[in-house]
Design a protein around this motif. Structure first.
Motif, PDB file in Angstrom:
ATOM      1  N   ARG A 256       0.795  -1.053  -0.338  1.00  0.00           N
ATOM      2  CA  ARG A 256       0.109   0.075   0.045  1.00  0.00           C
ATOM      3  C   ARG A 256       0.998   1.320   0.047  1.00  0.00           C
ATOM      4  O   ARG A 256       0.740   2.453  -0.692  1.00  0.00           O
ATOM      5  N   ALA A 257       1.931   1.149   0.895  1.00  0.00           N
ATOM      6  CA  ALA A 257       2.761   2.540   0.898  1.00  0.00           C
ATOM      7  C   ALA A 257       3.668   2.662  -0.464  1.00  0.00           C
ATOM      8  O   ALA A 257       3.576   3.708  -0.913  1.00  0.00           O
ATOM      9  N   GLY A 258       3.944   1.587  -0.937  1.00  0.00           N
ATOM     10  CA  GLY A 258       4.397   1.686  -2.543  1.00  0.00           C
ATOM     11  C   GLY A 258       3.691   2.170  -3.472  1.00  0.00           C
ATOM     12  O   GLY A 258       3.992   3.098  -4.368  1.00  0.00           O
ATOM     13  N   ASP A 259       2.452   1.712  -3.491  1.00  0.00           N
ATOM     14  CA  ASP A 259       1.395   2.177  -4.481  1.00  0.00           C
ATOM     15  C   ASP A 259       1.083   3.684  -4.314  1.00  0.00           C
ATOM     16  O   ASP A 259       1.041   4.380  -5.293  1.00  0.00           O
ATOM     17  N   LEU A 260       0.934   4.118  -2.875  1.00  0.00           N
ATOM     18  CA  LEU A 260       0.726   5.489  -2.664  1.00  0.00           C
ATOM     19  C   LEU A 260       2.278   6.387  -3.033  1.00  0.00           C
ATOM     20  O   LEU A 260       1.645   7.587  -3.760  1.00  0.00           O
ATOM     21  N   ALA A 261       3.169   5.990  -2.703  1.00  0.00           N
ATOM     22  CA  ALA A 261       4.314   6.701  -3.167  1.00  0.00           C
ATOM     23  C   ALA A 261       4.407   6.817  -4.709  1.00  0.00           C
ATOM     24  O   ALA A 261       4.689   7.783  -5.316  1.00  0.00           O
ATOM     25  N   GLU A 262       4.106   5.848  -5.234  1.00  0.00           N
ATOM     26  CA  GLU A 262       4.010   5.682  -6.928  1.00  0.00           C
ATOM     27  C   GLU A 262       3.043   6.586  -7.475  1.00  0.00           C
ATOM     28  O   GLU A 262       3.184   7.568  -8.155  1.00  0.00           O
ATOM     29  N   ALA A 263       1.776   6.478  -6.930  1.00  0.00           N
ATOM     30  CA  ALA A 263       0.875   7.354  -7.430  1.00  0.00           C
ATOM     31  C   ALA A 263       1.037   8.921  -7.210  1.00  0.00           C
ATOM     32  O   ALA A 263       0.566   9.786  -7.835  1.00  0.00           O
ATOM     33  N   THR A 264       1.470   9.148  -5.912  1.00  0.00           N
ATOM     34  CA  THR A 264       1.969  10.557  -5.443  1.00  0.00           C
ATOM     35  C   THR A 264       2.921  10.963  -6.625  1.00  0.00           C
ATOM     36  O   THR A 264       3.002  12.422  -6.770  1.00  0.00           O
ATOM     37  N   HIS A 265       4.101  10.503  -6.727  1.00  0.00           N
ATOM     38  CA  HIS A 265       5.060  10.793  -7.718  1.00  0.00           C
ATOM     39  C   HIS A 265       4.412  11.147  -9.061  1.00  0.00           C
ATOM     40  O   HIS A 265       4.823  12.022  -9.425  1.00  0.00           O
ATOM     41  N   GLU A 266       3.781  10.262  -9.499  1.00  0.00           N
ATOM     42  CA  GLU A 266       3.154  10.620 -10.750  1.00  0.00           C
ATOM     43  C   GLU A 266       2.016  11.829 -10.828  1.00  0.00           C
ATOM     44  O   GLU A 266       2.161  12.240 -11.785  1.00  0.00           O
ATOM     45  N   ALA A 267       1.376  11.957  -9.764  1.00  0.00           N
ATOM     46  CA  ALA A 267       0.613  13.053  -9.534  1.00  0.00           C
ATOM     47  C   ALA A 267       1.565  14.464  -9.688  1.00  0.00           C
ATOM     48  O   ALA A 267       1.063  15.583 -10.056  1.00  0.00           O
ATOM     49  N   VAL A 268       2.615  14.327  -8.831  1.00  0.00           N
ATOM     50  CA  VAL A 268       3.577  15.486  -8.557  1.00  0.00           C
ATOM     51  C   VAL A 268       4.286  15.800 -10.002  1.00  0.00           C
ATOM     52  O   VAL A 268       4.302  16.959 -10.497  1.00  0.00           O
TER      53      VAL A 268
END
Length: 359
Positions: free
Chosen positions: A7-19
């Motif tokens: 979950r943490a990895g998915d969130l970090a990836e999604a957040t980076h893509e949004a940035v």
């Protein structure tokens, strides 16, 4: 811990893509430039320029800071979970849940992917078919958008208004400044239809009224939309108030016509001629930018003039106050039963449904 790590990895990836998608790095560079400008003592000699730059800086920080904080939080959680310390699992689970909730709230900004979605907005209202009722209807819409702006911590400023002889307004132009103002309001562009018992009819008959809402991205920088001065016809005249009464003793009102498209912008506030001209030019640039978007034109030279989609009768939303109450968008089918709440500024449901359907 494996589920938390995923979950943490998915969130970090999604957040980076949004940035990346929201170009946060560029916003940070813009912020640094503004901070450097405002750090120069001489800039404060011009209070208006300093104030404008300060407002832009505040808007940039408001847009980028939550994403930067979330990006760092997600990265920190991933790194802590890699330590495989079971004693941290409960605390990290709570932190991850809070970060995921923050992402869900922020991800709404990913819907703003248009060329000018991050700009402020200019909202123009024009009474249509329906006589006095239509003028009153236009005034009701002006109040609705003003209330919406206030509820969303945005600044609404009336740039120009032409009052009706009996009630309401013939037209009005409103500047709305705030985070993604144009991106949020662009779906409001079109004809709005009202059905109610007329308060202006002695027999209290059911009346249908129309008003046109025009939403434009506010283009303040001339370099964003370059206009050839030779293609403009500029007239100055004396502003007049309600019933033709003079409100100005000088020729301060300005009318600008863009000859290739026939677009006319007139501003007659109590300001100076120079200020009215600057406002009119900003609105003209905004109109041309909007037309360029609508017509998918590569350059201003390809624009043919206003499109037929803005014609009366092609309503995007119906507001029914009698014999029942219902506000329904004809494009997304989204509806609200509490019409009075909508007219009081509760239009976020319509905004979100339009953005989700057109992203």
């Amino acid at each position: 811990m494996s589920d938390l790590s995923k979950r943490a990895g998915d969130l970090a990836e999604a957040t980076h893509e949004a940035v990346v998608s929201l170009k946060i790095d560029q916003l940070e560079r813009d912020k640094n430039v503004l901070e450097a400008d405002l750090a120069r003592p001489e800039i404060w000699a011009d209070a208006a320029t300093a104030s404008e730059k300060s407002q832009k800086l505040a808007q940039l920080i408001q847009r980028m800071q939550p994403w930067r904080e979330l990006e760092k939080k997600a990265r920190d959680i991933v790194e802590l979970l890699e330590l495989s310390d079971a004693t941290l699992e409960g605390e990290l689970s709570d932190q991850l849940k809070a970060a995921e909730q923050a992402y869900q709230q922020l991800r709404h900004e990913l819907l703003f992917n248009g060329s000018y979605d991050d700009h402020d907005a200019i909202v123009s209202l024009h009474a249509g078919a329906g006589g006095v009722d239509a003028m009153d209807w236009a005034a009701m819409l002006l109040r609705m958008y003003t209330r919406w702006a206030e509820a969303n911590d945005m600044k609404a400023e009336l740039l120009d208004q032409s009052s009706g002889e009996e009630a309401g307004i013939k037209s009005a132009t409103l500047s709305i400044k705030g985070s993604y103002a144009y991106g949020k309001l662009r779906g409001e562009h079109g004809v709005h239809r009202l059905v109610r018992l007329s308060p202006f009819n002695a027999d209290n008959l059911r009346q249908t009224s129309f008003a046109m809402v025009e939403v434009l991205p506010e283009i303040d920088s001339p370099e964003e939309v370059t206009i050839d001065e030779k293609e403009l016809k500029i007239d100055v005249y004396r502003a007049s108030g309600h019933g033709g009464q003079s409100v100005n003793t000088t020729d301060s009102a300005v009318r600008i016509t863009h000859l290739p498209t026939g677009i006319v912008v007139a501003i007659q506030n109590e300001r100076s001629q120079l200020q009215n001209k600057a406002t009119a030019m900003s609105i003209l640039r905004s109109k041309l930018a909007q037309l360029q978007l609508e017509q998918h034109a590569a350059s201003l030279a390809e624009i043919k003039g206003p499109t037929k989609e803005a014609a009366w009768g092609n309503q995007i939303r119906n507001y029914v106050l009698h014999p029942y109450t219902l506000v329904k968008d004809t494009r997304t089918k989204y509806e609200e039963r509490d019409a009075q709440a909508v007219l009081g500024g509760k239009i976020d449901g319509f905004i979100t449904s339009y953005l989700e359907a057109n992203t």
